[in-house]
Design a protein around this motif. Structure first.
Motif, PDB file in Angstrom:
ATOM      1  N   TYR A  57      64.743  54.653  -8.263  1.00  0.00           N
ATOM      2  CA  TYR A  57      63.698  55.277  -7.802  1.00  0.00           C
ATOM      3  C   TYR A  57      62.805  55.526  -8.915  1.00  0.00           C
ATOM      4  CZ  TYR A  57      60.214  57.502  -4.811  1.00  0.00           C
ATOM      5  OH  TYR A  57      59.337  58.005  -4.286  1.00  0.00           O
ATOM      6  N   GLY A  58      61.641  54.908  -9.136  1.00  0.00           N
ATOM      7  CA  GLY A  58      61.022  55.206 -10.394  1.00  0.00           C
ATOM      8  C   GLY A  58      61.062  54.601 -11.548  1.00  0.00           C
ATOM      9  N   ASP A  59      62.148  53.577 -11.388  1.00  0.00           N
ATOM     10  CA  ASP A  59      62.450  52.818 -12.827  1.00  0.00           C
ATOM     11  C   ASP A  59      61.610  51.329 -12.685  1.00  0.00           C
ATOM     12  OD1 ASP A  59      63.506  51.438 -14.998  1.00  0.00           O
ATOM     13  OD2 ASP A  59      65.469  52.283 -14.563  1.00  0.00           O
ATOM     14  N   TYR A  60      60.253  51.619 -12.726  1.00  0.00           N
ATOM     15  CA  TYR A  60      59.419  50.426 -12.422  1.00  0.00           C
ATOM     16  C   TYR A  60      60.081  48.806 -13.497  1.00  0.00           C
ATOM     17  CZ  TYR A  60      56.898  53.894 -10.383  1.00  0.00           C
ATOM     18  OH  TYR A  60      56.558  55.066  -9.327  1.00  0.00           O
ATOM     19  N   SER A  61      60.254  49.128 -14.461  1.00  0.00           N
ATOM     20  CA  SER A  61      60.671  48.098 -15.202  1.00  0.00           C
ATOM     21  C   SER A  61      61.821  47.348 -14.868  1.00  0.00           C
ATOM     22  CB  SER A  61      60.706  48.519 -16.715  1.00  0.00           C
ATOM     23  OG  SER A  61      61.898  49.465 -16.799  1.00  0.00           O
ATOM     24  N   LYS A  62      62.973  48.053 -14.315  1.00  0.00           N
ATOM     25  CA  LYS A  62      64.362  47.538 -13.897  1.00  0.00           C
ATOM     26  C   LYS A  62      63.877  46.914 -12.501  1.00  0.00           C
ATOM     27  CE  LYS A  62      67.875  49.811 -14.480  1.00  0.00           C
ATOM     28  NZ  LYS A  62      69.113  50.935 -14.386  1.00  0.00           N
ATOM     29  N   LEU A  63      63.109  47.582 -11.608  1.00  0.00           N
ATOM     30  CA  LEU A  63      62.682  46.897 -10.197  1.00  0.00           C
ATOM     31  C   LEU A  63      61.979  45.731 -10.393  1.00  0.00           C
ATOM     32  CD1 LEU A  63      61.843  50.135  -8.375  1.00  0.00           C
ATOM     33  CD2 LEU A  63      63.829  48.920  -7.984  1.00  0.00           C
TER      34      LEU A  63
ATOM     35  N   PHE B 122      57.276  51.745  -5.721  1.00  0.00           N
ATOM     36  CA  PHE B 122      57.212  50.766  -6.832  1.00  0.00           C
ATOM     37  C   PHE B 122      55.789  50.207  -6.746  1.00  0.00           C
ATOM     38  CE2 PHE B 122      58.144  46.109  -7.728  1.00  0.00           C
ATOM     39  CZ  PHE B 122      58.181  46.215  -9.217  1.00  0.00           C
ATOM     40  N   TYR B 123      55.120  49.857  -5.412  1.00  0.00           N
ATOM     41  CA  TYR B 123      54.050  49.332  -5.291  1.00  0.00           C
ATOM     42  C   TYR B 123      52.741  50.153  -5.095  1.00  0.00           C
ATOM     43  CZ  TYR B 123      56.885  45.149  -3.944  1.00  0.00           C
ATOM     44  OH  TYR B 123      57.831  44.177  -4.011  1.00  0.00           O
ATOM     45  N   GLY B 124      53.109  51.402  -5.595  1.00  0.00           N
ATOM     46  CA  GLY B 124      51.914  52.352  -5.660  1.00  0.00           C
ATOM     47  C   GLY B 124      51.658  52.827  -4.182  1.00  0.00           C
ATOM     48  N   ILE B 125      52.428  52.755  -3.275  1.00  0.00           N
ATOM     49  CA  ILE B 125      52.100  53.247  -1.855  1.00  0.00           C
ATOM     50  C   ILE B 125      53.135  54.239  -1.461  1.00  0.00           C
ATOM     51  CG2 ILE B 125      51.744  52.390   0.588  1.00  0.00           C
ATOM     52  CD1 ILE B 125      51.695  49.631  -0.679  1.00  0.00           C
TER      53      ILE B 125
ATOM     54  N   ARG C 236      49.631  55.275   2.810  1.00  0.00           N
ATOM     55  CA  ARG C 236      48.467  55.308   2.039  1.00  0.00           C
ATOM     56  C   ARG C 236      48.949  55.262   0.616  1.00  0.00           C
ATOM     57  NH1 ARG C 236      49.613  61.364   3.401  1.00  0.00           N
ATOM     58  NH2 ARG C 236      50.670  62.103   1.757  1.00  0.00           N
ATOM     59  N   ARG C 237      47.729  55.155  -0.161  1.00  0.00           N
ATOM     60  CA  ARG C 237      47.847  55.090  -1.398  1.00  0.00           C
ATOM     61  C   ARG C 237      48.697  56.298  -2.221  1.00  0.00           C
ATOM     62  NH1 ARG C 237      41.769  53.707  -3.579  1.00  0.00           N
ATOM     63  NH2 ARG C 237      41.630  51.529  -3.193  1.00  0.00           N
ATOM     64  N   ALA C 238      49.484  55.865  -3.316  1.00  0.00           N
ATOM     65  CA  ALA C 238      50.220  56.867  -3.812  1.00  0.00           C
ATOM     66  C   ALA C 238      49.230  57.252  -5.040  1.00  0.00           C
ATOM     67  CB  ALA C 238      51.625  56.313  -4.453  1.00  0.00           C
ATOM     68  N   ASN C 239      49.968  58.363  -5.804  1.00  0.00           N
ATOM     69  CA  ASN C 239      48.981  58.766  -7.087  1.00  0.00           C
ATOM     70  C   ASN C 239      49.000  57.675  -8.113  1.00  0.00           C
ATOM     71  OD1 ASN C 239      48.530  61.278  -5.856  1.00  0.00           O
ATOM     72  ND2 ASN C 239      50.380  62.337  -6.414  1.00  0.00           N
ATOM     73  N   ASN C 240      50.032  57.188  -8.342  1.00  0.00           N
ATOM     74  CA  ASN C 240      49.986  56.029  -9.351  1.00  0.00           C
ATOM     75  C   ASN C 240      49.436  54.743  -8.863  1.00  0.00           C
ATOM     76  OD1 ASN C 240      52.007  55.602  -7.713  1.00  0.00           O
ATOM     77  ND2 ASN C 240      53.557  55.030  -9.051  1.00  0.00           N
ATOM     78  N   TRP C 241      48.655  54.424  -7.984  1.00  0.00           N
ATOM     79  CA  TRP C 241      48.189  53.037  -7.190  1.00  0.00           C
ATOM     80  C   TRP C 241      47.889  52.325  -8.041  1.00  0.00           C
ATOM     81  CZ3 TRP C 241      43.459  51.534  -6.597  1.00  0.00           C
ATOM     82  CH2 TRP C 241      42.291  52.461  -6.893  1.00  0.00           C
ATOM     83  N   ARG C 242      46.837  52.827  -9.256  1.00  0.00           N
ATOM     84  CA  ARG C 242      46.321  51.782  -9.972  1.00  0.00           C
ATOM     85  C   ARG C 242      47.011  51.071 -11.043  1.00  0.00           C
ATOM     86  NH1 ARG C 242      40.527  52.798 -10.081  1.00  0.00           N
ATOM     87  NH2 ARG C 242      40.022  54.809  -9.207  1.00  0.00           N
ATOM     88  N   ASP C 243      47.957  51.731 -11.364  1.00  0.00           N
ATOM     89  CA  ASP C 243      48.989  51.102 -12.291  1.00  0.00           C
ATOM     90  C   ASP C 243      49.750  49.867 -11.625  1.00  0.00           C
ATOM     91  OD1 ASP C 243      50.336  50.505 -15.030  1.00  0.00           O
ATOM     92  OD2 ASP C 243      52.055  51.336 -13.669  1.00  0.00           O
ATOM     93  N   ARG C 244      50.126  50.467 -10.603  1.00  0.00           N
ATOM     94  CA  ARG C 244      51.178  49.770  -9.502  1.00  0.00           C
ATOM     95  C   ARG C 244      50.414  48.469  -8.933  1.00  0.00           C
ATOM     96  NH1 ARG C 244      54.388  49.818 -12.472  1.00  0.00           N
ATOM     97  NH2 ARG C 244      55.583  48.570 -11.036  1.00  0.00           N
ATOM     98  N   PHE C 245      49.200  48.851  -8.605  1.00  0.00           N
ATOM     99  CA  PHE C 245      48.335  47.481  -8.035  1.00  0.00           C
ATOM    100  C   PHE C 245      48.117  46.402  -9.143  1.00  0.00           C
ATOM    101  CE2 PHE C 245      45.820  49.204  -4.096  1.00  0.00           C
ATOM    102  CZ  PHE C 245      47.230  49.761  -3.591  1.00  0.00           C
ATOM    103  N   ASP C 246      47.868  47.059 -10.348  1.00  0.00           N
ATOM    104  CA  ASP C 246      47.815  45.848 -11.579  1.00  0.00           C
ATOM    105  C   ASP C 246      48.898  45.214 -11.656  1.00  0.00           C
ATOM    106  OD1 ASP C 246      45.273  46.877 -12.067  1.00  0.00           O
ATOM    107  OD2 ASP C 246      45.870  48.144 -13.740  1.00  0.00           O
ATOM    108  N   ASN C 247      50.165  45.829 -11.582  1.00  0.00           N
ATOM    109  CA  ASN C 247      51.497  45.090 -11.600  1.00  0.00           C
ATOM    110  C   ASN C 247      51.697  44.124 -10.738  1.00  0.00           C
ATOM    111  OD1 ASN C 247      54.339  45.209 -12.753  1.00  0.00           O
ATOM    112  ND2 ASN C 247      54.842  45.282 -10.473  1.00  0.00           N
ATOM    113  N   MET C 248      51.221  44.459  -9.293  1.00  0.00           N
ATOM    114  CA  MET C 248      51.464  43.540  -8.484  1.00  0.00           C
ATOM    115  C   MET C 248      50.412  42.221  -8.342  1.00  0.00           C
ATOM    116  SD  MET C 248      51.857  45.063  -4.493  1.00  0.00           S
ATOM    117  CE  MET C 248      50.542  46.534  -4.609  1.00  0.00           C
TER     118      MET C 248
END
Length: 355
Positions: free
Chosen positions: A138-144, A197-200, A211-223
């Motif tokens: 959970y929260g390990d975005y690079s691995k996911l 992982f997707y910012g949701i 709804r959007r999570a607090n980190n949604w901008r960074d995660r949306f860019d990744n998507m």
């Protein structure tokens, strides 16, 4: 001559015996963990196979025969019901208390996805248990993002994915999963893991609202950068509909419709939302409402494409009921209205191999 005849008659039984031994050895958890470790070593496939066949298999088979032969028939291996038994219970007395306990506490080995969600087996080839995914990933975005072999275990389907070592869901497995509250609760935790992982964020566990999570901008860019996540989301939606959470599907699709068509985000996700996410919703009425909602938000309405799986819901009339209805009857397609009934692989939902 008589010796040769006796040997010839016994040969099929001997071959069957060794085939059974090999199958049982592969089902041993210790051998499975060792095989996963061996696959991680940098050595040739030929060397791995030789090591398996010449060393591991004979030693393990001999251990099973010596330790588990019934005392009254020392050379005989008795058959029991594999539906209930552990890997080595074939060599145990079927009336023993230990065998009865195993029959009660262990899930059928032909239900690997349910076993995984109950913590009775690890994913393959990664060798990770469900609780480890929830606690350590959970929260390990690079691995996911980097690893591609876990999504088929977290969200199993009745179709083959990219991980050939993952197993497809069976009807009996789905029925058993739907009756197991522990497995269903863990599926929700897997869903929350991927939403993060997707910012949701799942804002309501009962209705499935997101709804959007607090980190949604960074995660949306990744998507937007990594479009293979569109396939993952389609798999997640279909899995939710199959394993007891169809009410979670529509809120997530509606969220993506608003983000793509209203707020102008996730440009590279937009087509997947319209062509695949909507079609993954299992409840027909919800699919219809989502198509109407998408059409309402769509800017160039004469270019709107109706998802193939949803088109049949509107065959008897028009939608939506407003000033610019779209007639979906086949004889009116020349008016510039399209549907994705073509066999082209880019538009057919059936042709996509899910991540």
């Amino acid at each position: 001559m008589s010796m040769a005849i006796q040997t010839g008659r016994a040969l099929p039984a001997i071959v069957k015996l060794f085939a059974e031994l090999r199958r049982k050895c592969r089902m041993c958890p210790r051998v499975e963990r060792f095989w996963l470790w061996l696959n991680g070593c940098y050595c040739s496939t030929l060397l791995k196979r030789a090591f398996w066949r010449l060393i591991i298999l004979p030693i393990h088979a001999w251990r099973l025969i010596i330790q588990n032969c019934p005392p009254d028939h020392p050379g005989l291996i008795q058959d029991t019901n594999d539906y209930y038994c552990e890997y080595d219970s074939t060599w145990e007395d079927p009336t023993s208390e230990e065998t009865s306990r195993k029959r009660t506490n262990n899930v059928d080995r032909r239900m690997p996805n349910l076993q995984f969600y109950l913590g009775q087996r690890a994913s393959s080839p990664d060798g990770i248990y469900i609780e480890d995914f929830h606690n350590n990933w959970y929260g390990d975005y690079s691995k996911l993002e980097r690893v591609h072999s876990y999504i088929q275990w977290l969200f199993p389907l009745q179709e083959r994915g990219m991980n050939y070592q993952a197993k497809e869901l069976t009807k009996k497995e789905i029925e058993a999963f739907l009756e197991d509250e522990t497995a269903k609760k863990r599926l929700v935790k897997s869903y929350k893991l991927m939403l993060d992982f997707y910012g949701i964020q799942l804002s309501n566990d009962t209705t499935g609202e997101v709804r959007r999570a607090n980190n949604w901008r960074d995660r949306f860019d990744n998507m937007d950068r990594n479009t293979h996540n569109n396939l993952r989301i389609t798999r997640i939606l279909k899995c939710l509909g199959t394993l007891g959470f169809p009410h979670y599907q529509a809120p997530l699709v509606r969220f993506f419709l608003e983000e793509t068509l209203v707020k102008g985000n996730l440009y590279n996700v937009k087509e997947s939302v319209l062509n695949y996410f909507i079609s993954a919703v299992i409840v027909q009425q919800q699919r219809k409402e989502l198509v109407e909602y998408a059409y309402k938000l769509y800017e160039v309405k004469h270019q709107f494409v109706v998802p193939k799986k949803t088109k049949s819901t509107f065959r008897e009339g028009t939608f939506p009921r407003n000033k610019n209805p779209i007639d979906l009857k086949p004889d009116l397609k020349q008016n510039g209205i399209y549907s994705d009934d073509s066999d082209d692989n880019t538009t057919s939902h059936q042709s996509v191999s899910l991540c």
